[in-house]
Design a protein around this motif. Structure first.
Motif, PDB file in Angstrom:
ATOM      1  N   MET A   1       0.850  -1.175   0.000  1.00 18.03           N
ATOM      2  CA  MET A   1       0.000   0.000   0.000  1.00 18.03           C
ATOM      3  C   MET A   1       0.893   1.235   0.000  1.00 18.03           C
ATOM      4  O   MET A   1       1.870   1.297   0.707  1.00 18.03           O
ATOM      5  N   LYS A  51      -3.924   1.030  -3.334  1.00 19.69           N
ATOM      6  CA  LYS A  51      -3.704  -0.406  -3.281  1.00 19.69           C
ATOM      7  C   LYS A  51      -4.140  -0.966  -4.630  1.00 19.69           C
ATOM      8  O   LYS A  51      -5.189  -0.577  -5.143  1.00 19.69           O
ATOM      9  N   GLU A  52      -3.343  -1.844  -5.175  1.00 22.03           N
ATOM     10  CA  GLU A  52      -3.654  -2.432  -6.482  1.00 22.03           C
ATOM     11  C   GLU A  52      -3.883  -1.333  -7.521  1.00 22.03           C
ATOM     12  O   GLU A  52      -4.806  -1.397  -8.332  1.00 22.03           O
ATOM     13  N   SER A  84     -14.933  -2.211   0.238  1.00 25.98           N
ATOM     14  CA  SER A  84     -14.308  -3.499  -0.066  1.00 25.98           C
ATOM     15  C   SER A  84     -12.865  -3.590   0.444  1.00 25.98           C
ATOM     16  O   SER A  84     -12.249  -4.660   0.346  1.00 25.98           O
ATOM     17  N   TYR A  85     -12.332  -2.510   1.001  1.00 26.23           N
ATOM     18  CA  TYR A  85     -10.958  -2.516   1.508  1.00 26.23           C
ATOM     19  C   TYR A  85     -10.901  -2.256   3.019  1.00 26.23           C
ATOM     20  O   TYR A  85      -9.822  -2.043   3.573  1.00 26.23           O
ATOM     21  N   ARG A  86     -12.034  -2.272   3.681  1.00 23.67           N
ATOM     22  CA  ARG A  86     -12.055  -2.014   5.117  1.00 23.67           C
ATOM     23  C   ARG A  86     -11.521  -3.207   5.903  1.00 23.67           C
ATOM     24  O   ARG A  86     -11.434  -4.317   5.396  1.00 23.67           O
ATOM     25  N   SER A  87     -11.131  -2.937   7.134  1.00 24.01           N
ATOM     26  CA  SER A  87     -10.588  -3.947   8.061  1.00 24.01           C
ATOM     27  C   SER A  87      -9.281  -4.542   7.557  1.00 24.01           C
ATOM     28  O   SER A  87      -8.968  -5.701   7.840  1.00 24.01           O
ATOM     29  N   GLN A  88      -8.520  -3.744   6.816  1.00 25.24           N
ATOM     30  CA  GLN A  88      -7.206  -4.177   6.335  1.00 25.24           C
ATOM     31  C   GLN A  88      -6.091  -3.278   6.866  1.00 25.24           C
ATOM     32  O   GLN A  88      -4.961  -3.350   6.395  1.00 25.24           O
ATOM     33  N   GLY A  89      -6.411  -2.386   7.800  1.00 22.18           N
ATOM     34  CA  GLY A  89      -5.400  -1.504   8.376  1.00 22.18           C
ATOM     35  C   GLY A  89      -5.154  -0.228   7.596  1.00 22.18           C
ATOM     36  O   GLY A  89      -4.271   0.552   7.945  1.00 22.18           O
ATOM     37  N   ILE A  90      -5.945   0.008   6.561  1.00 25.36           N
ATOM     38  CA  ILE A  90      -5.731   1.181   5.701  1.00 25.36           C
ATOM     39  C   ILE A  90      -6.126   2.461   6.433  1.00 25.36           C
ATOM     40  O   ILE A  90      -5.371   3.443   6.431  1.00 25.36           O
TER      41      ILE A  90
END
Length: 142
Positions: A1, A51-52, A84-90
């Protein structure tokens, strides 16, 4: 990231994320006008997480001088992570980046507000060592 400051070319994706946060109520032409002004203001700190090769989150903040503070404060205006990118530490990474920025800029506090019924956000901020401090009141004129 990757985390970096916002640039003009990010406008469409930033609008999409913020418009989602504000339930589709933003006016694009007004947003575009303000966005350009904000990018030129040295007191604004606007960052995105990528990300990506896609902007997946945004944090907007402003350095502020207050009569009642010896030093500046950083006020976080918005923090949103694509669902769709939550709970990934972002969100945590963006928040920590803003706190580090505040320290570098000699701020003695980082403040933010959160919708009163957004309990997930409240828990997130408390987990990241923010404390409930006050109520915010509004009087709508239109």
């Amino acid at each position: 990231m990757e985390i970096r400051e916002i640039i003009l070319d990010d406008l469409d994706r930033v609008f999409e994320l913020l418009n989602n946060l504000y339930h589709g109520k933003l006016n694009f032409s007004r947003f575009q006008e303000i966005y350009k002004l904000k990018l030129e203001d040295e007191n604004n700190y606007y960052i995105v997480a990528i990300k990506e090769r896609k902007i997946v989150a945004i944090l907007t903040a402003e350095l502020q001088e207050k009569l009642h503070r010896d030093n500046k404060q950083l006020f976080i205006e918005d923090l949103i992570v694509d669902e769709s990118y939550r709970s990934q530490g972002i969100g945590k990474a963006l928040l920590q980046n803003a706190v580090d920025y505040a320290r570098i800029n000699n701020c003695n506090v980082v403040e933010l507000t959160s919708y009163i019924d957004n309990e997930k956000a409240h828990k997130f901020y408390e987990t990241n060592n923010f404390v409930k401090h006050s109520y915010k009141f509004k009087k709508y004129l239109r």
